[in-house]
Motif scaffolding. Structure first.
Motif, PDB file in Angstrom:
ATOM      1  N   ALA A 201     -46.769  16.604   3.124  1.00 55.91           N
ATOM      2  CA  ALA A 201     -48.133  16.890   2.698  1.00 55.91           C
ATOM      3  C   ALA A 201     -49.038  16.933   3.910  1.00 55.91           C
ATOM      4  O   ALA A 201     -48.575  16.849   5.058  1.00 55.91           O
ATOM      5  CB  ALA A 201     -48.588  15.815   1.724  1.00 55.91           C
ATOM      6  N   SER A 202     -50.346  17.096   3.702  1.00 61.12           N
ATOM      7  CA  SER A 202     -51.268  16.977   4.832  1.00 61.12           C
ATOM      8  C   SER A 202     -52.628  16.493   4.345  1.00 61.12           C
ATOM      9  O   SER A 202     -53.041  16.780   3.215  1.00 61.12           O
ATOM     10  CB  SER A 202     -51.397  18.292   5.593  1.00 61.12           C
ATOM     11  OG  SER A 202     -52.165  19.197   4.870  1.00 61.12           O
ATOM     12  N   TYR A 203     -53.283  15.721   5.197  1.00 62.98           N
ATOM     13  CA  TYR A 203     -54.643  15.256   4.925  1.00 62.98           C
ATOM     14  C   TYR A 203     -55.614  16.134   5.695  1.00 62.98           C
ATOM     15  O   TYR A 203     -55.492  16.306   6.911  1.00 62.98           O
ATOM     16  CB  TYR A 203     -54.828  13.793   5.343  1.00 62.98           C
ATOM     17  CG  TYR A 203     -54.772  12.830   4.193  1.00 62.98           C
ATOM     18  CD1 TYR A 203     -55.628  12.960   3.102  1.00 62.98           C
ATOM     19  CD2 TYR A 203     -53.859  11.774   4.185  1.00 62.98           C
ATOM     20  CE1 TYR A 203     -55.575  12.073   2.033  1.00 62.98           C
ATOM     21  CE2 TYR A 203     -53.803  10.885   3.119  1.00 62.98           C
ATOM     22  CZ  TYR A 203     -54.657  11.049   2.046  1.00 62.98           C
ATOM     23  OH  TYR A 203     -54.600  10.175   0.987  1.00 62.98           O
ATOM     24  N   ASP A 204     -56.568  16.686   4.972  1.00 61.72           N
ATOM     25  CA  ASP A 204     -57.641  17.527   5.504  1.00 61.72           C
ATOM     26  C   ASP A 204     -58.885  16.628   5.473  1.00 61.72           C
ATOM     27  O   ASP A 204     -59.342  16.236   4.409  1.00 61.72           O
ATOM     28  CB  ASP A 204     -57.786  18.727   4.569  1.00 61.72           C
ATOM     29  CG  ASP A 204     -58.666  19.817   5.128  1.00 61.72           C
ATOM     30  OD1 ASP A 204     -59.358  19.567   6.130  1.00 61.72           O
ATOM     31  OD2 ASP A 204     -58.668  20.920   4.540  1.00 61.72           O
ATOM     32  N   ASP A 205     -59.398  16.279   6.676  1.00 58.56           N
ATOM     33  CA  ASP A 205     -60.386  15.204   6.772  1.00 58.56           C
ATOM     34  C   ASP A 205     -61.746  15.651   7.290  1.00 58.56           C
ATOM     35  O   ASP A 205     -61.847  16.581   8.096  1.00 58.56           O
ATOM     36  CB  ASP A 205     -59.900  14.123   7.771  1.00 58.56           C
ATOM     37  CG  ASP A 205     -58.673  13.385   7.296  1.00 58.56           C
ATOM     38  OD1 ASP A 205     -58.430  13.335   6.078  1.00 58.56           O
ATOM     39  OD2 ASP A 205     -57.945  12.858   8.167  1.00 58.56           O
ATOM     40  N   ILE A 206     -62.787  14.931   6.861  1.00 59.04           N
ATOM     41  CA  ILE A 206     -64.103  14.965   7.507  1.00 59.04           C
ATOM     42  C   ILE A 206     -64.414  13.528   7.939  1.00 59.04           C
ATOM     43  O   ILE A 206     -64.262  12.592   7.144  1.00 59.04           O
ATOM     44  CB  ILE A 206     -65.191  15.486   6.554  1.00 59.04           C
ATOM     45  CG1 ILE A 206     -64.839  16.899   6.074  1.00 59.04           C
ATOM     46  CG2 ILE A 206     -66.566  15.458   7.232  1.00 59.04           C
ATOM     47  CD1 ILE A 206     -65.772  17.416   4.977  1.00 59.04           C
TER      48      ILE A 206
END
Lengths: 152, 152, 152
Positions: free
Chosen positions: C105-110
């Protein structure tokens, strides 16, 4: 100002991200114009030139139903506008013909700084372990369809 | 000048690289002279002294047909010439007797700066999950032999 | 002084470490007060506010027998006191009801810098692949019991 070590890790991570999103424009610009992409046995490949590398890469992805790449902590050695690196990594996926794809490998890299940005001058992929057995799970866009199938 | 955080990530990655290439000279020099290497249950180990650590490590590798190590993003805390770190990691391999080896674990580290370079003062390995089931795939130097076998 | 890129990698690694040790106090303080945690299909979740995120996270962990998280090399882009990032990752574990859990999976972060420290403003998790098949191995606290069982 980002450090050279962090900039190169960023380059390595952008390669993985481009693969995971199948973004050829992003992938293309990571290479020097005369870059070289090599893969060792048992799937040997030697391609030169950023444009040829990008189209070869896209054709390889087209044979997969899905593919995930991730890079573990790597070793980087800076030498002015050149650098070398070694990144252990994993790839997992499924070929269009149903075979699985799972490996443990490493990228042995040469980087070059061009126009203030680091690029791949050469990447050489060495497989340590490879499995083509069918995976247990499913890519997520298929998961809901399968769940509905098993419910009905 | 490389930052302390990057230098310690480099140290951690060199440990993995030495394991993946079975390079005892590289592995040996990552430790302080009085370094301590500990592994928790179910394969408990406590070894002290860089030379003893290196020979113990090589003997353990000799029991494996192949072994891959990779370290995920870790936490590092610098305190002058000492530092601590925590690195989640994975090891995959096959024992010489055919059993598989696959784990999820983490290294809990103490680092010390000696002669301007960071070294391991102590590494403690904690297994979170461990499997000794036979793996599906094969190490790559065996893949071609197996493919020929399945062809003939 | 730690670089912004290293500080954000540290934040990402602390998230994984908190999960691996089930440390809710550590997990809670990684978020801005108005942080948002999102998970995509097939296990969709949208939670807002650090306190609600922390209790939701703990409740999710309570349904698992064990869980491991690790983040591969990620891409980070700093913009003053804001930043964005993308981190490929893997989670492996076992649910309390015996089902396995393994993903890519992947985490898309701010991220946002608050009081001189980087925090998660938003994390969005995108599954690329998911398996709920039973895993081969066992969490380590169960390994000894199983070994004794197989001996007797």
């Amino acid at each position: 100002m980002i450090s050279d070590e962090n900039a190169i890790q960023d380059l390595v991570a952008r390669f993985d991200d481009a693969a995971n999103r199948r973004d050829i424009a992003e992938f293309r610009k990571l290479w020097t114009r005369d870059g070289v992409w090599e893969i060792g046995d048992p799937m040997p490949l030697h391609v030169a030139g950023a444009d040829t590398i990008a189209t070869t890469w896209l054709a390889a992805l087209a044979d997969t139903d899905w593919l995930f790449r991730g890079s573990f902590a790597g070793v980087v050695l800076i030498d002015s506008d050149k650098a070398t690196g070694l990144w252990p990594c994993v790839e997992t996926g499924t070929f269009a013909d149903g075979r699985g794809y799972d490996n443990r490998a490493s990228y042995d890299d040469i980087y070059r700084r061009v126009d203030d940005a680091w690029h791949f001058q050469r990447r050489h992929y060495t497989y340590l372990w490879l499995s083509n057995d069918k995976l247990c799970g499913a890519p997520v866009r298929l998961v809901e369809a399968e769940q509905q199938e098993s419910i009905s």
